[in-house]
Design a protein around this motif. Structure first.
Motif, PDB file in Angstrom:
ATOM      1  N   ALA A   1      29.579 -46.302  46.992  1.00 17.93           N
ATOM      2  CA  ALA A   1      28.922 -44.984  46.215  1.00 17.93           C
ATOM      3  C   ALA A   1      27.336 -45.068  46.494  1.00 17.93           C
ATOM      4  N   THR A   2      27.076 -46.377  46.304  1.00 19.96           N
ATOM      5  CA  THR A   2      25.506 -46.582  46.579  1.00 19.96           C
ATOM      6  C   THR A   2      25.102 -46.419  48.016  1.00 19.96           C
ATOM      7  N   LEU A   3      25.796 -46.868  49.052  1.00 19.01           N
ATOM      8  CA  LEU A   3      25.821 -46.642  50.352  1.00 19.01           C
ATOM      9  C   LEU A   3      25.779 -45.120  50.560  1.00 19.01           C
ATOM     10  N   GLY A   4      26.527 -44.397  50.242  1.00 18.35           N
ATOM     11  CA  GLY A   4      26.518 -42.781  50.316  1.00 18.35           C
ATOM     12  C   GLY A   4      25.319 -42.426  49.809  1.00 18.35           C
ATOM     13  N   LEU A   5      24.710 -42.551  48.598  1.00 19.47           N
ATOM     14  CA  LEU A   5      23.599 -42.194  48.048  1.00 19.47           C
ATOM     15  C   LEU A   5      22.427 -42.558  49.069  1.00 19.47           C
ATOM     16  N   ILE A   6      22.371 -43.655  49.627  1.00 13.12           N
ATOM     17  CA  ILE A   6      21.338 -44.129  50.489  1.00 13.12           C
ATOM     18  C   ILE A   6      21.094 -43.461  51.848  1.00 13.12           C
ATOM     19  N   VAL A   7      22.376 -43.286  52.345  1.00 12.33           N
ATOM     20  CA  VAL A   7      22.632 -42.853  53.772  1.00 12.33           C
ATOM     21  C   VAL A   7      22.701 -41.308  53.657  1.00 12.33           C
ATOM     22  N   THR A   8      23.320 -40.611  52.841  1.00  9.45           N
ATOM     23  CA  THR A   8      23.878 -39.389  53.038  1.00  9.45           C
ATOM     24  C   THR A   8      22.664 -38.598  52.196  1.00  9.45           C
ATOM     25  N   THR A   9      22.128 -38.928  50.930  1.00  4.35           N
ATOM     26  CA  THR A   9      21.457 -38.097  50.218  1.00  4.35           C
ATOM     27  C   THR A   9      20.136 -37.496  50.841  1.00  4.35           C
ATOM     28  N   PRO A  10      19.231 -38.437  51.675  1.00  2.00           N
ATOM     29  CA  PRO A  10      18.167 -37.811  52.363  1.00  2.00           C
ATOM     30  C   PRO A  10      18.302 -36.465  53.253  1.00  2.00           C
ATOM     31  N   PRO A  11      19.429 -36.610  54.245  1.00  4.62           N
ATOM     32  CA  PRO A  11      19.720 -35.381  55.182  1.00  4.62           C
ATOM     33  C   PRO A  11      20.024 -34.299  54.283  1.00  4.62           C
ATOM     34  N   LEU A  12      21.085 -34.454  53.217  1.00  5.76           N
ATOM     35  CA  LEU A  12      21.428 -33.291  52.396  1.00  5.76           C
ATOM     36  C   LEU A  12      20.508 -32.607  51.711  1.00  5.76           C
ATOM     37  N   MET A  13      19.327 -33.508  51.225  1.00  5.83           N
ATOM     38  CA  MET A  13      18.140 -33.023  50.326  1.00  5.83           C
ATOM     39  C   MET A  13      17.319 -32.381  51.448  1.00  5.83           C
ATOM     40  N   ALA A  14      17.186 -32.765  52.476  1.00  6.99           N
ATOM     41  CA  ALA A  14      16.358 -32.116  53.463  1.00  6.99           C
ATOM     42  C   ALA A  14      16.997 -30.795  53.817  1.00  6.99           C
ATOM     43  N   LYS A  15      18.304 -30.374  53.696  1.00 12.36           N
ATOM     44  CA  LYS A  15      18.797 -29.312  54.104  1.00 12.36           C
ATOM     45  C   LYS A  15      18.650 -28.297  52.977  1.00 12.36           C
TER      46      LYS A  15
ATOM     47  N   ALA B   1      18.539 -29.596  43.473  1.00  7.33           N
ATOM     48  CA  ALA B   1      19.054 -30.091  44.677  1.00  7.33           C
ATOM     49  C   ALA B   1      19.545 -31.191  44.558  1.00  7.33           C
ATOM     50  N   SER B   2      19.053 -32.359  43.536  1.00  9.78           N
ATOM     51  CA  SER B   2      19.594 -33.673  43.404  1.00  9.78           C
ATOM     52  C   SER B   2      21.250 -33.526  42.664  1.00  9.78           C
ATOM     53  N   ILE B   3      21.000 -32.614  41.598  1.00  6.65           N
ATOM     54  CA  ILE B   3      22.312 -32.480  40.873  1.00  6.65           C
ATOM     55  C   ILE B   3      23.661 -32.205  41.834  1.00  6.65           C
ATOM     56  N   VAL B   4      23.292 -31.195  42.952  1.00  9.74           N
ATOM     57  CA  VAL B   4      24.272 -30.850  43.858  1.00  9.74           C
ATOM     58  C   VAL B   4      24.505 -31.973  44.789  1.00  9.74           C
ATOM     59  N   VAL B   5      23.433 -32.772  45.224  1.00 11.01           N
ATOM     60  CA  VAL B   5      23.846 -33.447  46.434  1.00 11.01           C
ATOM     61  C   VAL B   5      24.323 -34.920  46.004  1.00 11.01           C
ATOM     62  N   VAL B   6      23.775 -35.576  44.851  1.00 12.45           N
ATOM     63  CA  VAL B   6      24.225 -36.789  44.421  1.00 12.45           C
ATOM     64  C   VAL B   6      25.773 -36.614  44.370  1.00 12.45           C
ATOM     65  N   PRO B   7      26.584 -35.869  43.646  1.00 15.52           N
ATOM     66  CA  PRO B   7      27.936 -35.956  43.425  1.00 15.52           C
ATOM     67  C   PRO B   7      28.754 -36.011  44.923  1.00 15.52           C
ATOM     68  N   ILE B   8      28.095 -35.071  45.716  1.00 15.46           N
ATOM     69  CA  ILE B   8      28.595 -34.940  47.344  1.00 15.46           C
ATOM     70  C   ILE B   8      28.302 -36.128  47.926  1.00 15.46           C
ATOM     71  N   ALA B   9      27.166 -36.849  48.027  1.00 19.46           N
ATOM     72  CA  ALA B   9      26.895 -37.947  48.799  1.00 19.46           C
ATOM     73  C   ALA B   9      27.885 -39.228  48.321  1.00 19.46           C
ATOM     74  N   ALA B  10      28.004 -39.139  47.080  1.00 16.72           N
ATOM     75  CA  ALA B  10      28.866 -40.554  46.592  1.00 16.72           C
ATOM     76  C   ALA B  10      30.195 -40.120  47.033  1.00 16.72           C
ATOM     77  N   SER B  11      30.813 -38.945  46.444  1.00 17.40           N
ATOM     78  CA  SER B  11      32.169 -38.566  46.756  1.00 17.40           C
ATOM     79  C   SER B  11      32.623 -38.811  47.972  1.00 17.40           C
ATOM     80  N   VAL B  12      31.685 -38.536  49.161  1.00 18.14           N
ATOM     81  CA  VAL B  12      32.045 -38.518  50.268  1.00 18.14           C
ATOM     82  C   VAL B  12      32.695 -39.768  50.944  1.00 18.14           C
ATOM     83  N   TRP B  13      31.781 -40.816  50.343  1.00 17.31           N
ATOM     84  CA  TRP B  13      32.064 -42.239  50.705  1.00 17.31           C
ATOM     85  C   TRP B  13      33.201 -43.050  49.892  1.00 17.31           C
ATOM     86  N   VAL B  14      33.354 -42.444  48.889  1.00 18.61           N
ATOM     87  CA  VAL B  14      34.484 -43.265  47.982  1.00 18.61           C
ATOM     88  C   VAL B  14      35.840 -42.582  48.045  1.00 18.61           C
TER      89      VAL B  14
END
Length: 877
Positions: free
Chosen positions: A417-431, A440-453
């Protein structure tokens, strides 16, 4: 040692621990290291030469790059260019991975010679070894689903051994850890580090008897325990217990300890906080706030609330995680911002130690605390924090301390989950840069963590919650309020309990709202979808797909940035459209030159190139296909009959090429711990046919619990008079019909088609049920007296059957002669000896679930048992 070498060594250590998943893993990882040391440096040097040539050619076509300067003056090194060329680095990495696997084996718990589990005779159970065990409590007592209290006990002495080898002994020195359960009131006021004596029965945990069931034996082994104690009473005479222990260990310091059961300082602080938060709140709102603030180890949250959160995909909300650590660290830094960096570091480290102690040494909290410590250390040194490097260092340190955590699910989920937040959150926030950052963080954080776990959760539980991301987005504001408010009230309650109570009371409505959200989504149809067993290859494929999306997105981003720079250069040089098209055509030649238009970044592996707008949809379709297609193929071709190992009502599951028939359900615990886990493992999301053969259990609570999770399309009930344990006949009919099901009484001597299987109720009272599975007949016979068996055999209603399924009680020769089974199966822990002798004399193959566990039959493979035994591994049927 440069950074790249350090990263390689850390990854090698982690890979060495992962290699312990297979018995040959340590030697395979050593061979891989040797092969890398021989071949990889040469390949890397060849790659570098090729990269330099391509860079020179590209620069020769650009007027601004014609200056004489080193190639690396303007070039950013790619991943492969940063890898070390020295052979010794790769050789040491392979050796380090090998030593990591050895270290894992050394640290793996093994029972000592004097371990208390050695006192249990072979095949021992809780009725054979009655003991009084003295030792030290090493965990806070927890409430179990059965209403008992559970804790871990580090043993020192054992007395009054009844039924063990060597007769009765007194004060025998022992070692080892015990999983202890006692009546709830017996553990009231008990704390960790108390020395007590427990009277109860020893038992050895058994491997799971049913496919998909919880492996209690493996769980205890991971915790360093190899036996359990079903306690009846706790001896609260602390001085006597300490005296007995110290008489053996020759220690006298404990005699000076004060009498009475007292909590440790950290436990007293935790208790002070929890009591402060619960004093003005009801259950479950109060325990929920404490669980969010300090983790579920700090308070006993009701199991129905836990189930709601787990089924809705909010399990992380009630577990100690990095959220608490980040909030505490942010609060400390905000309060000490006027102080020097050294004081900020000191206050921050102290807060981290206190929080870890309060929440318990959970892997997720320890990971977050280590990363927080790294952040504080970088603050003192005025250095920039590299999150990925910090995460890798934290993982390595924790696995050095406890290598067994590599297979701890909480550890794995926390880092993914932490890896997903580090790697996936920045590009999603940019979008989503067009949205306010907070939203945006409310939407992005669950997606970024869920994808990796998600792939790991599918691999472990075989179930996916389709609403989990949506639920996390909806619940995010309430979670933030409860997390921040819970931590503030905990701090206030620690200092001044009445203030903590007042602040916690303000969180009552947010807690009610969060519980309502979890309960609502957990009860929606389709809240959990079973996908069947996910293999290791599917798991690797899913994570490879996630990495491909990340690499592909980053490559397209770099290419877009390169196109902008080239466009500006073209405008300055006055190049026309023809020259631009010719340059792009030249640069597109060959797979080796793809993706090198930006800053000379080269890749050894050329991934399929798609437009960035297509990468995500393709990845989603590919990921679904990786999971769905194999499961669909198995379901569409599988014909399997499974007789589950249950302690009460016999349960049979027939899987017929996508259609599922369930005969009997058992009680609520049977459904929760046996039936549902098996159906989830098999990828079953609905029951086509449900048949209640036993009249007195036809409408038991088990069917209701099953109906909460899975729809039943057609329900056949035994028409005999029955005792209704919960609700009424009409209520259950309504519950079935509310989920688009149909309710039928099962008529005697009528035939019911269950796909390619036919069922006939021969007798409703006993009951006697006949199943025609293919060209083989199965006969289910309920409990009845010998006289009733003789009378039933004399009526001639019993037909010959290849498989006889009964309760394990006495069967008369008349009944056995009328049926003439080739295989006899007993749903019982033991079978009647005289009946077993008759069956062996007639050369009938015997199974019973107490010895063999669940049985599975297929037309090609015959019978297969879940548990290994010396006989009856397979059947000719």
């Amino acid at each position: 040692m440069n950074q790249a070498t350090g990263v390689i060594f850390c990854l090698a250590y982690i890979l060495g621990l992962i290699s312990t998943a297979v018995f040959w893993g340590r030697y395979g990882i050593l061979a891989l290291g040797i092969a890398a040391a021989i071949a990889l440096p040469k390949l890397l040097r060849k790659f570098t030469k090729t990269s330099v040539k391509v860079t020179k050619k590209r620069r020769s076509r650009q007027k601004e790059n014609a200056l004489e300067e080193p190639l690396d003056a303007r070039e950013e090194l790619s991943l492969f260019e940063m890898l070390p060329r020295a052979k010794w680095v790769w050789a040491v990495a392979g050796l380090l991975a090998f030593l990591a696997s050895v270290y894992f084996a050394v640290r793996s718990p093994q029972p000592a010679i004097d371990d208390i589990s050695k006192l249990i005779p072979a095949g021992g159970n809780t009725q054979e070894v009655a003991v009084t065990v003295r030792g030290r409590v090493v965990s806070t007592p927890r409430l179990t689903r059965s209403g008992r209290s559970q804790f871990w006990l580090e043993t020192d002495l054992v007395s009054d051994i009844n039924g063990g080898e060597g007769g009765s002994l007194v004060n025998r020195p022992v070692s080892g850890k015990l999983y202890v359960t006692v009546p709830l009131l017996q553990a009231t006021g008990l704390y960790a580090d108390n020395t007590i004596a427990v009277v109860g029965s020893l038992y050895k945990p058994q491997p799971p008897s049913n496919p998909g069931a919880f492996d209690f034996q493996a769980y205890l082994a991971r915790e360093g325990a190899f036996a359990g104690l079903k306690g009846r009473q706790i001896d609260w005479t602390r001085e006597n217990a300490i005296a007995d222990v110290n008489r053996v260990n020759s220690q006298t310091a404990a005699f000076l300890e004060p009498s009475g059961m007292q909590p440790s300082k950290i436990q007293a602080m935790r208790q002070r906080i929890v009591r402060s938060q619960l004093s003005q709140l009801n259950v479950p709102e109060g325990p929920l706030i404490s669980a969010i603030a300090l983790g579920k180890q700090a308070v006993d949250l009701p199991y129905n609330i836990r189930d709601y959160f787990v089924q809705a995909g909010l399990a992380h909300a009630i577990a100690a995680s990095g959220t608490q650590v980040s909030m505490v660290l942010a609060l400390v830094l905000a309060l000490t911002r006027r102080f020097s960096k050294q004081l900020q570091f000191s206050f921050g480290v102290g807060a981290l130690f206190l929080l870890v102690g309060l929440t318990g040494f959970e892997p997720s909290v320890c990971r977050a605390a280590l990363m927080g410590f790294g952040t504080l250390f970088a603050l003192v040194l005025s250095r920039q924090v590299k999150p990925l490097g910090l995460l890798l260092i934290a993982a390595t340190i924790l696995l050095l301390v406890n290598p067994l955590w590599i297979w701890d699910l909480g550890f794995q989920l926390s880092f993914l989950a932490t890896l997903g937040l580090i790697v996936t959150t920045p590009p999603l926030m940019a979008k989503l840069d067009w949205m306010p950052p907070a939203i945006a963080s409310i939407v992005v954080v669950p997606i970024a963590a869920s994808v990796w776990v998600l792939p790991l959760l599918l691999y472990v539980f075989s179930v996916v919650s389709p609403y989990s991301i949506l639920v996390n987005i909806i619940a995010a504001p309430l979670l933030w309020i409860l997390s921040i408010g819970g931590m503030v009230s905990a701090l206030a309650g620690l200092i001044f309990p009445p203030a903590g109570s007042v602040l916690a009371q303000l969180l009552d409505y947010p807690a009610k709202g969060l519980i309502a959200i979890a309960e609502y989504f957990s009860q929606l149809p389709g809240n959990s979808v079973a996908v069947g067993q996910v293999s290791v290859f599917q798991l690797i494929a899913l994570y490879s797909l996630i990495c491909w999306v990340g690499i592909g997105g980053r490559r397209k981003k770099e290419e877009g940035r390169g196109n902008k720079e080239e466009g500006r250069g073209n405008k300055e040089e006055g190049r026309g459209n023809k020259e631009e098209g010719r340059r792009k055509k030249e640069e597109g030649r060959g797979n080796k030159e793809k993706g090198r238009k930006n800053k000379g970044k080269s890749r050894v592996i050329s991934l399929p190139s798609f437009s960035y707008s297509w990468i995500l949809p393709l990845a989603v379709v590919a990921g679904i296909s990786i999971i769905v297609l194999p499961a669909w193929h198995v379901q569409s071709s599988l014909f399997q009959v499974t007789l589950l190992a249950t302690s009460g009502d016999p349960v049979l599951v027939i899987q017929d090429r996508g259609k599922v028939a369930l005969i009997n359900s058992g009680d609520e615990n049977t459904v929760r711990f046996t039936v549902l886990p098996f159906l989830q493992q098999q990828g079953v999301n609905s029951v086509n046919f449900a048949i209640a053969t036993h009249g007195h259990l036809g409408l038991s609570s088990g069917w209701g619990k099953l109906l909460e999770r899975l729809p039943i399309k057609t329900f056949y009930d035994n028409p005999a008079p029955k005792q209704i344990h919960r609700g009424s006949n009409q209520e259950f009919m309504t519950a079935v019909q509310s989920r688009q099901g149909v309710y039928f009484p099962l008529e005697t001597n009528s035939t019911v088609d269950l796909g390619s299987t036919r069922l006939q109720l021969v007798n409703a009272e006993i009951p006697v049920v006949e199943l025609l599975v293919g060209n083989r007949t199965w006969l289910l016979v309920g409990e009845m007296t010998p006289e009733a068996q003789k009378k039933l055999a004399a009526t001639g209603t019993l037909k010959p059957a290849q498989v006889l399924w009964w309760s394990g009680k006495t069967l008369t020769a008349e009944l056995l002669g009328a049926v003439g089974p080739q295989v006899a199966i007993a749903s019982a822990d033991e079978i009647d000896p005289e009946t077993a002798a008759q069956l062996r004399q007639s050369k009938t193959q015997i199974f019973w679930t107490g010895r063999d566990g669940a049985l599975q039959w297929t037309p090609a493979g015959g019978f297969k048992t879940t548990l290994e035994s010396e006989e009856n591994q397979t059947s000719f049927l």
